[in-house]
Design a protein around this motif. Structure first.
Motif, mmCIF file in Angstrom:
data_model
loop_
_atom_site.group_PDB
_atom_site.id
_atom_site.type_symbol
_atom_site.label_atom_id
_atom_site.label_comp_id
_atom_site.label_asym_id
_atom_site.label_seq_id
_atom_site.Cartn_x
_atom_site.Cartn_y
_atom_site.Cartn_z
ATOM 1 N N GLU A 16 0.847 -1.192 0.000
ATOM 2 C CA GLU A 16 0.000 0.000 0.000
ATOM 3 C C GLU A 16 0.882 1.241 0.000
ATOM 4 N N SER A 17 0.614 2.141 -0.920
ATOM 5 C CA SER A 17 1.392 3.371 -1.025
ATOM 6 C C SER A 17 0.798 4.441 -0.114
ATOM 7 N N HIS A 18 1.658 5.110 0.647
ATOM 8 C CA HIS A 18 1.256 6.165 1.559
ATOM 9 C C HIS A 18 2.240 7.325 1.439
ATOM 10 N N PRO A 19 1.865 8.498 1.935
ATOM 11 C CA PRO A 19 2.767 9.655 1.812
ATOM 12 C C PRO A 19 4.153 9.426 2.395
ATOM 13 N N ASN A 20 4.232 8.606 3.448
ATOM 14 C CA ASN A 20 5.522 8.375 4.098
ATOM 15 C C ASN A 20 6.278 7.171 3.548
ATOM 16 N N GLY A 21 5.671 6.440 2.610
ATOM 17 C CA GLY A 21 6.350 5.271 2.054
ATOM 18 C C GLY A 21 5.368 4.180 1.682
ATOM 19 N N LEU A 22 5.742 2.939 1.981
ATOM 20 C CA LEU A 22 4.912 1.779 1.661
ATOM 21 C C LEU A 22 4.552 1.022 2.935
ATOM 22 N N LEU A 23 3.440 0.328 2.870
ATOM 23 C CA LEU A 23 3.068 -0.597 3.934
ATOM 24 C C LEU A 23 2.918 -1.971 3.316
ATOM 25 N N LEU A 24 3.764 -2.909 3.737
ATOM 26 C CA LEU A 24 3.713 -4.285 3.245
ATOM 27 C C LEU A 24 2.887 -5.120 4.215
ATOM 28 N N GLN A 25 1.843 -5.759 3.712
ATOM 29 C CA GLN A 25 1.007 -6.578 4.585
ATOM 30 C C GLN A 25 0.480 -7.791 3.833
ATOM 31 N N GLN A 26 0.084 -8.786 4.613
ATOM 32 C CA GLN A 26 -0.455 -10.031 4.066
ATOM 33 C C GLN A 26 -1.810 -10.327 4.701
ATOM 34 N N SER A 27 -2.672 -9.323 4.770
ATOM 35 C CA SER A 27 -3.949 -9.478 5.462
ATOM 36 C C SER A 27 -4.823 -10.531 4.794
ATOM 37 N N LEU A 122 4.183 -4.216 7.701
ATOM 38 C CA LEU A 122 5.548 -3.719 7.883
ATOM 39 C C LEU A 122 5.730 -2.426 7.086
ATOM 40 N N PRO A 123 5.967 -1.304 7.744
ATOM 41 C CA PRO A 123 6.125 -0.040 7.023
ATOM 42 C C PRO A 123 7.534 0.124 6.454
ATOM 43 N N ILE A 124 7.599 0.615 5.231
ATOM 44 C CA ILE A 124 8.871 0.946 4.592
ATOM 45 C C ILE A 124 8.890 2.451 4.399
ATOM 46 N N THR A 125 9.719 3.142 5.148
ATOM 47 C CA THR A 125 9.744 4.597 5.110
ATOM 48 C C THR A 125 11.083 5.103 4.595
ATOM 49 N N GLY A 126 11.049 6.273 3.993
ATOM 50 C CA GLY A 126 12.280 6.894 3.508
ATOM 51 C C GLY A 126 12.951 7.680 4.616
ATOM 52 N N SER A 127 14.041 7.187 5.105
ATOM 53 C CA SER A 127 14.773 7.878 6.167
ATOM 54 C C SER A 127 16.264 7.714 5.892
ATOM 55 N N SER A 128 17.060 7.755 6.921
ATOM 56 C CA SER A 128 18.498 7.632 6.717
ATOM 57 C C SER A 128 18.855 6.220 6.263
ATOM 58 N N MET A 129 20.035 6.071 5.680
ATOM 59 C CA MET A 129 20.495 4.773 5.185
ATOM 60 C C MET A 129 21.537 4.172 6.118
ATOM 61 N N ASN A 130 21.482 4.543 7.385
ATOM 62 C CA ASN A 130 22.416 3.991 8.370
ATOM 63 C C ASN A 130 21.874 2.678 8.919
ATOM 64 N N LEU A 131 22.712 1.668 8.919
ATOM 65 C CA LEU A 131 22.336 0.340 9.396
ATOM 66 C C LEU A 131 22.638 0.235 10.883
ATOM 67 N N ARG A 132 21.673 -0.284 11.648
ATOM 68 C CA ARG A 132 21.906 -0.552 13.072
ATOM 69 C C ARG A 132 21.198 -1.836 13.448
ATOM 70 N N LEU A 281 5.726 -2.386 13.772
ATOM 71 C CA LEU A 281 4.606 -2.623 12.867
ATOM 72 C C LEU A 281 3.572 -1.521 12.996
ATOM 73 N N THR A 282 2.650 -1.496 12.063
ATOM 74 C CA THR A 282 1.528 -0.576 12.134
ATOM 75 C C THR A 282 0.344 -1.202 11.436
ATOM 76 N N SER A 283 -0.842 -0.705 11.731
ATOM 77 C CA SER A 283 -2.044 -1.192 11.086
ATOM 78 C C SER A 283 -2.277 -0.430 9.793
ATOM 79 N N GLY A 284 -2.941 -1.084 8.860
ATOM 80 C CA GLY A 284 -3.218 -0.436 7.587
ATOM 81 C C GLY A 284 -4.047 0.822 7.739
ATOM 82 N N ALA A 285 -4.783 0.947 8.844
ATOM 83 C CA ALA A 285 -5.632 2.114 9.050
ATOM 84 C C ALA A 285 -4.836 3.356 9.427
ATOM 85 N N SER A 286 -3.625 3.161 9.948
ATOM 86 C CA SER A 286 -2.804 4.303 10.349
ATOM 87 C C SER A 286 -1.405 4.156 9.779
#
Length: 307
Positions: A16-27, A122-132, A281-286
């Motif tokens: 699912e495409s959202h302003p902050n990125g993608l939400l990957l889900q298997q509902s 699982l949300p995929i957001t565009g942020s820094s590319m630093n691995l931790r 994680l987050t719900s598809g509603a938010s």
């Protein structure tokens, strides 16, 4: 190859495409699992695994082991976007050869938890590319063979990109040894991720910060002197110290209450479990709003950690 426009479905995973990125889900896939088990209208529970799991050896064999294996196998695929059930599914997988009624009851609890969280993703957001990374181990947590469980998760910026739950192959004779073996396992993953990111053009110019809540394991990782009591894990010692020396990783201490890998190694209370789930994680509603609202780790001179 051809352009199929924006990603919507891939191997049963909805993007699912959202302003902050993608939400990957298997509902939809989760609904199919519940339908196969006949638990579409089951009562919901707050956690996928009970804190106090009965260890009765007198439980009779489950009458339909094929169904048990089918459901557990399906749940394994669901963990691609649901790290919150990874530990519980790992426990269920350990009994696939000969499940009992008690094991099936534990499996039904996972499904009841899934009923109430079917829209989590699982949300995929565009942020820094630093691995931790975060790593934890539950020393001698298995009641049957007293083997420890390794759990870790890796973040790229604020996005969870990989995680693992695995029972260790040998029995650790101390919590330090169990944690150290867990560090060795996640270090292997970190090295692979760093090389992969370099191929994608996002080379990690600084060491990857690895958070561990066991001070003895951290001291052992940074101490070049071997002791007789650590000779049996000497290979792991060499490997981790070499990675520290060539600045691939840095092992930092983190308090247990801030350890994000905590729910990959043990069953937790409802409040603790929900807190950690809200950070991954987050719900598809938010979509993408609540996950990792905290800022990146602040490495101050006095080595305090802020989540």
């Amino acid at each position: 190859m051809r352009d199929l426009s924006n990603l919507h479905q891939f191997l049963g995973i909805t993007a699912e495409s959202h302003p902050n990125g993608l939400l990957l889900q298997q509902s939809q896939y989760a609904e199919d699992i519940l339908r196969r088990a006949g638990m579409q209208n089951s009562k919901e529970v707050a956690t996928p695994i009970s804190i106090k799991t009965p260890q009765s050896s007198a439980s009779p064999d489950f009458s339909n082991p094929t169904l048990y294996r089918q459901l557990v196998g399906a749940l394994q695929y669901l963990t691609l976007t649901r790290p919150d059930i990874t530990y519980a599914v790992n426990k269920a997988c350990q009994h696939m050869h000969s499940p009992t009624d008690q094991h099936f009851d534990a499996l039904k609890r996972i499904l009841r938890y899934l009923r109430g969280t079917v829209h989590y993703g699982l949300p995929i957001t565009g942020s820094s590319m630093n691995l931790r990374s975060y790593v934890d181990s539950d020393w001698a947590g298995d009641q049957q063979d007293r083997k420890s469980t390794t759990g870790y998760c890796n973040f790229l910026g604020n996005t969870l990109i990989s995680w693992s739950v695995k029972k260790q192959t040998t029995i650790a004779r101390s919590s330090t040894e169990a944690e150290y073996r867990a560090i060795a396992a996640v270090t292997t993953e970190i090295i692979w991720l760093r090389r992969l990111l370099e191929e994608f053009g996002f080379a990690q110019t600084s060491p990857t910060i690895l958070y561990c809540d066991n001070t003895s394991a951290i001291v052992l990782a940074n101490n070049p002197v071997y002791h007789a009591r650590t000779k049996h894990i000497e290979v792991d010692c060499h490997f981790i110290r070499e990675c520290i020396k060539n600045q691939s990783i840095q092992v930092h201490h983190i308090s247990s209450k801030d350890q994000l890998a905590d729910f990959f190694t043990k069953s937790l209370s409802i409040s603790r479990f929900k807190l950690l789930v809200s950070k991954m994680l987050t719900s598809g509603a938010s979509a993408c709003r609540r996950v990792l609202n905290d800022k990146d780790i602040d490495y101050s001179k006095n080595n305090k950690t802020h989540i």
